[in-house]
Design a protein around this motif. Structure first.
Motif: not given
Ligand code: 7TS
Length: 406
Positions: A92-94, A98-99, A102, A222, A237, A275
């Motif tokens: 999980w990402t925003k 964000e993915a 990352l 993503v 992601l 996470e």
């Protein structure tokens, strides 16, 4: 049910669409920016806050157990939705942004001086700027795949740009400006031949076409929940296990650890390794509901309907002498860009808004693409599962009125 009844039943599930905008029935043609949310998604978020709200993965009490069960069930739904080999590969990402950050910061820290990153001219800023930052930090080289005149990736150039120096290829599945669908499986094959990894930005794809990460064989995929009928602030992601395991942790804190002491810290296994902190629990649950909503639809029929509308809208626009369509890719998905001779795109969008028509105008966070096209912006209409021929007709009528007015 006939088509009209189908459309009415679909639209009835989207409360936002049942309103007037500036005194006209709202015509929402901006789904590429964000899709509207159906009742089951709104309801899932409400039920979570009204009945289950608790932090996940920690407490012994029943609320936390229910919240955790729903939260982790959504991970299973995402894994199935993109055919990931295992649920631990879904992080999980925003959101898509964000993915990508990352991967750029974590996988990117494994790259070295002179290594090359291959992007394309049609990327959203979210798939450019994180790589530029990385390139500055680690002295890497960014190369860019040009486009053909009709707005597709220049695959001849790809063969030349891909070398054994290329470490990562970061490419969008579908352009948010031109709607071009990129030949991802072919690109992945070519990239793997030179030993490069491939990150696919699926932001504009997941709502419109089936995505199978194993068939694509991509290394990372993503996307954002809010462009597929889910909430904002949540995204995914997906990565290959061996890569995710080899990558150093990125943001750190609670949840992502195994053991912390002042003499050192060990980290949790996938997916929790990436996470940290209390996650967007309601967002995850809402995204799970969005996937259940999407998979309950006849996705082939929705795809076909979007394609029919795309062809119809293009044909209607082509009849207006002031309009130039931007790009004519062979395979195009749910997005049309155009410009109006002699008029600024934002003036047109404002005049359309006054007639209840919501479309986007500007550079669409793709300034390098605008530069390549020699434009300072376009007008863009984009479709979702609730878009109808009536929407396109209302848009064309309002556009004609606007052109007469000007
Ligand atoms: N990649 C693509 C291809 C996109 O279209 C977008 C957002 C992003 C990444 C970033 O997604 P986020 O959810 O992390 O913000 N595109 C658009 C758009 O076309 N209009 O508004 C947002």
């Amino acid at each position: 049910m006939n088509q009209e009844q189908n459309n009415a039943a679909m639209r009835a599930q989207f409360p936002v669409l049942q309103q007037q905008a500036n005194g006209y029935p709202l015509v929402y043609l901006d789904s590429a920016a964000t899709t509207q949310k159906p009742d089951p998604v709104i309801e899932a978020i409400n039920v979570y806050y009204q009945q289950d709200n608790a932090n996940v993965h920690r407490a012994a009490h029943c609320l936390s157990a229910r919240a955790t069960q729903k939260f982790e069930h959504a991970r299973d739904l995402v894994a199935q939705f993109i055919n990931a080999p295992s649920r631990e590969q879904v992080i999980w990402t925003k959101g898509a942004t964000e993915a990508i950050n990352l991967v750029a910061q974590s996988y990117g820290s494994l790259l070295n001086l002179g290594d090359e990153i291959l992007l394309s001219t049609m990327e959203h800023h979210a798939n450019i700027v994180p790589w530029q930052q990385l390139a500055q930090q680690r002295d890497l080289v960014i190369r860019v795949i040009p486009l053909t005149a009709n707005g597709e990736l220049d695959m001849n150039a790809v063969s030349e740009l891909l070398t054994e120096r290329t470490r990562i290829v970061a490419i969008t599945h579908v352009s948010n400006v031109l709607g071009s669908v990129n030949p991802i499986a072919q690109l992945v094959k070519m990239s793997h031949q030179v030993g490069a990894k491939v990150l696919v930005d699926g932001s504009q794809a997941v709502a419109h076409m089936p995505v199978d990460v194993q068939a694509l064989d991509c290394d990372f995929y993503v996307f954002s929940g809010h462009k597929m009928y889910g909430p904002t602030g949540i995204g995914v992601l997906y990565g290959k296990t061996e890569l995710l395991n080899a990558m150093p942790v990125w943001q750190t804190g609670g949840e992502m650890i195994k053991k912390v002491s002042f003499s050192g810290t060990t980290f949790n296994a996938l997916p929790f390794k990436f996470e940290p902190g209390t996650p967007n629990i309601s967002g995850v649950i809402g995204l799970g509901a969005a996937i259940e909503f999407l998979t309950s639809l006849d996705r082939v029929a929705i795809h076909n309907q979007e394609q029919v509308l795309l062809a119809y809208a293009k044909q209607q626009l082509e009849q207006l002498s002031e309009i130039t369509l931007i790009g004519s890719p062979q395979e195009q998905m749910a997005v049309i860009s155009f410009v109006v001779k002699g008029e600024h795109h934002s003036d047109i969008a404002t005049l359309l808004d006054q007639q209840g028509i919501a479309i986007r105008a500007g550079h669409h966070c793709a300034m390098p693409l605008m530069d390549a096209l020699g434009l300072n912006g376009t007008l863009r209409l984009s479709f979702g599962c609730y878009t109808t021929k009536q929407d396109v007709d209302a848009f064309i009528t309002a556009l004609q009125k606007t052109l007469e007015f000007l």
